[in-house]
Design an enzyme around this catalytic site. Structure first.
Site, PDB file in Angstrom:
ATOM      1  N   ILE A 224       0.908  -1.158   0.105  1.00 28.79           N
ATOM      2  CA  ILE A 224       0.020   0.082  -0.146  1.00 28.79           C
ATOM      3  C   ILE A 224       0.801   1.265   0.192  1.00 28.79           C
ATOM      4  O   ILE A 224       0.653   2.121  -0.682  1.00 28.79           O
ATOM      5  CB  ILE A 224      -0.970   0.232   1.132  1.00 28.79           C
TER       6      ILE A 224
ATOM      7  N   GLY B 264       7.627   4.102   3.494  1.00 29.39           N
ATOM      8  CA  GLY B 264       8.275   4.985   4.239  1.00 29.39           C
ATOM      9  C   GLY B 264       9.692   4.728   4.441  1.00 29.39           C
ATOM     10  O   GLY B 264      10.237   3.736   4.048  1.00 29.39           O
ATOM     11  N   GLY B 265      10.293   5.548   5.123  1.00 24.53           N
ATOM     12  CA  GLY B 265      11.610   5.647   5.222  1.00 24.53           C
ATOM     13  C   GLY B 265      11.987   4.394   6.163  1.00 24.53           C
ATOM     14  O   GLY B 265      12.916   3.817   6.141  1.00 24.53           O
ATOM     15  N   MET B 266      10.993   4.014   7.173  1.00 22.61           N
ATOM     16  CA  MET B 266      11.205   2.928   8.304  1.00 22.61           C
ATOM     17  C   MET B 266      10.357   1.754   7.987  1.00 22.61           C
ATOM     18  O   MET B 266      10.826   0.481   8.463  1.00 22.61           O
ATOM     19  CB  MET B 266      10.998   3.291   9.718  1.00 22.61           C
ATOM     20  N   GLY B 267       9.204   1.944   7.562  1.00 22.91           N
ATOM     21  CA  GLY B 267       8.409   0.750   7.313  1.00 22.91           C
ATOM     22  C   GLY B 267       7.679   0.765   5.865  1.00 22.91           C
ATOM     23  O   GLY B 267       7.695   1.584   5.233  1.00 22.91           O
TER      24      GLY B 267
ATOM     25  N   LYS C 148       2.063  -3.645   8.720  1.00 17.96           N
ATOM     26  CA  LYS C 148       3.294  -3.281   8.742  1.00 17.96           C
ATOM     27  C   LYS C 148       4.529  -3.792   8.989  1.00 17.96           C
ATOM     28  O   LYS C 148       4.416  -4.548   9.980  1.00 17.96           O
ATOM     29  CB  LYS C 148       3.202  -1.935   9.564  1.00 17.96           C
TER      30      LYS C 148
ATOM     31  N   ASP D 112       4.786  13.598  14.186  1.00 20.92           N
ATOM     32  CA  ASP D 112       4.660  13.349  12.955  1.00 20.92           C
ATOM     33  C   ASP D 112       3.538  13.655  12.198  1.00 20.92           C
ATOM     34  O   ASP D 112       2.880  12.829  11.401  1.00 20.92           O
ATOM     35  CB  ASP D 112       4.967  12.047  12.531  1.00 20.92           C
TER      36      ASP D 112
END
Length: 546
Positions: free
Chosen positions: A148, A151-154, A171, A274
């Site tokens: 979907i 991101g930077g981490m997940g 996630k 965030d």
């Protein structure tokens, strides 16, 4: 012991026994072996399970043991019965790893190893026909369908829960970060913290686990809808259906629900850190959910320090600061000195003052989101992230009202919806209300002490604007208050105006009629005088000639 025993269906459990250990503090004061049946627990010596401890009633509780469960019931004792610190209100099943508190005593109930194995094996008895059912429930749980978002981490995946038969969002840690102990701990913290924030406007977490490949994941509600960012882009690009569906009044309702979620998190000591339009999901049926709590922090609890080896590379971060902003969408979440996603960060986040981040930092970002809702622009626009951060730190922001457009004719407005992407088509009269502009500017105060101190204070001013009142932040004049009062009472003011006009028409008509009657009377009087003079002249005797 009671001789009464409840009959067991299915396998034969006639010889099944349970053990009950009684402790006061760390000392074991009694031990009992019980078969199927009912047993009184109390301080009376006639009780089959005698508990000689403080705050234990004579007949304190009842233990019911059947082939399949152990149930305890409070018999109206003075001090209650507790399982793992939770008071028993109704007859409640005791799990084999739980402690029961009765007064000052603790009861530990367990099945001997052989009996527990016998019970487990009985559930797989082929004669019961449960094998296929249990294999379905105990088999593979998730099937990943597609990605979907990244991101930077997940990475967010769409998956199918094969047991519950529902679609979920899953996630997982980005592959390049999954071997980092610090990132793994952050991932667990994110799942646990989000799962503890049980609120209608915060995305619910279903499960935290490890898959067959050994990778950690957690599952959440799968939302069918869009993001606030996509809605604002649609309005900005003159998408008529989106403009019709999301006028300013609807967007303010969405914003209020976001505020509800953040206010709840703040009540638990959690700041999001965030917030941005991309992290606000709008469901197909009006649901509003704040997502991505990966940078959230509990400011009332302890914190884990980042190990030096895992601190972000300064050179990489300096390169990121020279990247160009993507208009309204913002930038990738940044970790390290700057926590958050420019331009949706507070001045203290922009300065890297992580110890000074509190609830008012989230309030600042809520002001930035409200600015974007009103103007369809980010509050801080510049060529590079570095320039954006500089503008935030120095408080260089254009007042929302500067984006108001001159009034146009209806024909021109319709044409301009296509010609201009920045027409404020969602605002009444294509103009940003003064009250909301004042709310935004107060929320975006550079000094935290000058902002709204709680989300509830911000919501109170928004509610005032929604109801047609002047917010406290506007410091409106008496004429403005009167104008708003007239706007809130349009029907009454209109009726009053009509009656006032009719009254004046009647009064003027009355005086005009009086004047007309006066003029007629005066004319009649003059005519009569003239006639009389003529008659007198006609009948007067002629004077003799000299």
């Amino acid at each position: 012991m009671s001789d009464s025993a409840s009959s067991a269906t299915g396998p034969d459990f006639a010889v099944l026994r349970a053990e009950v250990d009684v402790f006061v503090g760390a000392e074991e004061i009694a031990k009992y072996a019980v078969e199927h049946g009912e047993y009184l627990i109390g301080r009376d010596t006639s009780c089959p399970i005698f508990v000689d401890a403080e705050n234990v009633s004579r007949h304190h509780a009842r233990l019911i043991f059947t082939a399949y469960e152990l149930v305890i019931e409070d018999l109206g004792s003075s001090n209650g019965v507790f399982i793992e610190g939770v008071q028993v209100q109704l007859p409640t099943r005791i799990r084999l790893d739980q402690e029961v508190q009765i007064g000052r005593a603790r009861l530990v109930v367990r099945l001997p190893e052989g009996a527990a194995r016998q019970l487990a094996e009985a559930l797989w008895d082929n004669d019961l026909g449960l094998g296929a059912v249990r294999e379905q429930v105990g088999g593979r749980k998730y099937k990943v369908i597609t990605t979907i978002n990244r991101g930077g981490m997940g990475v967010i995946l769409q998956a199918r829960d094969l047991r519950i038969r529902r679609t979920v969002a899953m996630k997982v840690i980005n592959s390049k970060h999954q071997f980092s102990r610090e990132n793994a701990l952050r991932f667990v913290d994110e799942a646990q913290l989000t799962g503890q924030l049980e609120h209608p406007n915060i995305i619910p977490v279903y499960e935290l686990g490890i898959d067959e490949q050994g990778e950690m994941f957690y599952t959440m509600k799968f939302i069918k809808g869009t993001t606030l960012d996509d809605v604002l882009r649609g309005i900005r690009n003159a998408k008529e259906k989106i403009i019709e569906k999301y006028p300013l009044s609807a967007l303010l309702t969405i914003f209020q629900k976001v505020c509800d979620a953040i206010a709840f998190a703040h009540s638990k000591g959690v700041v999001h850190r965030d917030l941005k339009p991309e992290n606000i999901m709008i469901g197909a049926f009006g649901e509003v959910l704040v997502v991505d709590w990966g940078l959230a922090k509990n400011i009332t609890g302890g914190r884990r320090e980042i190990r030096p080896s895992e601190t972000p590379d300064p050179a990489a971060q300096a390169a990121a600061m020279q990247a160009k902003p993507d208009d309204l969408r913002g930038f990738e979440t940044m970790h390290g000195l700057i926590v958050g996603t420019p331009p949706y960060i507070s001045p203290e986040q922009a300065r890297g003052e992580l110890d000074k981040i509190d609830a008012r930092s989230d309030i600042y970002v809520l002001g930035e989101i409200l600015y974007a809702i009103l103007t369809l622009r980010t509050p801080f626009e510049a060529e590079t992230i570095y320039a954006v951060v500089e503008n935030i730190v120095n408080g260089r922001i254009e007042h929302p009202s500067i984006h108001n457009q001159p009034a146009k004719s209806a024909r021109r407005r319709k044409r301009d919806l296509v010609a201009e992407s920045f027409v404020l088509a969602h605002c009444p009269g294509q103009r940003i209300p003064d009250g909301l502009s004042a709310v935004v500017m107060k929320a975006l105060s550079t000094a935290p002490a000058d902002r709204y101190q709680t989300v509830e204070d911000l919501q109170e001013d928004i509610t005032a604007c929604q109801g047609g009142f002047a917010p406290k932040a506007e410091r409106a004049s008496i004429p403005k208050h009167f104008a708003l009062w007239a706007g809130r009472h349009k029907t009454e003011v209109t009726l009053f105006g009509v009656f006032f006009l009719l009254f004046n028409v009647l009064v003027i008509g009355f005086f005009l009629q009086l004047r007309h009657e006066r003029d007629r009377a005066q004319a009649s009087e003059r005519a009569a005088s003239k006639r009389l003079a003529e008659l007198e002249a006609a009948h007067a005797p002629e004077k003799p000639a000299p």
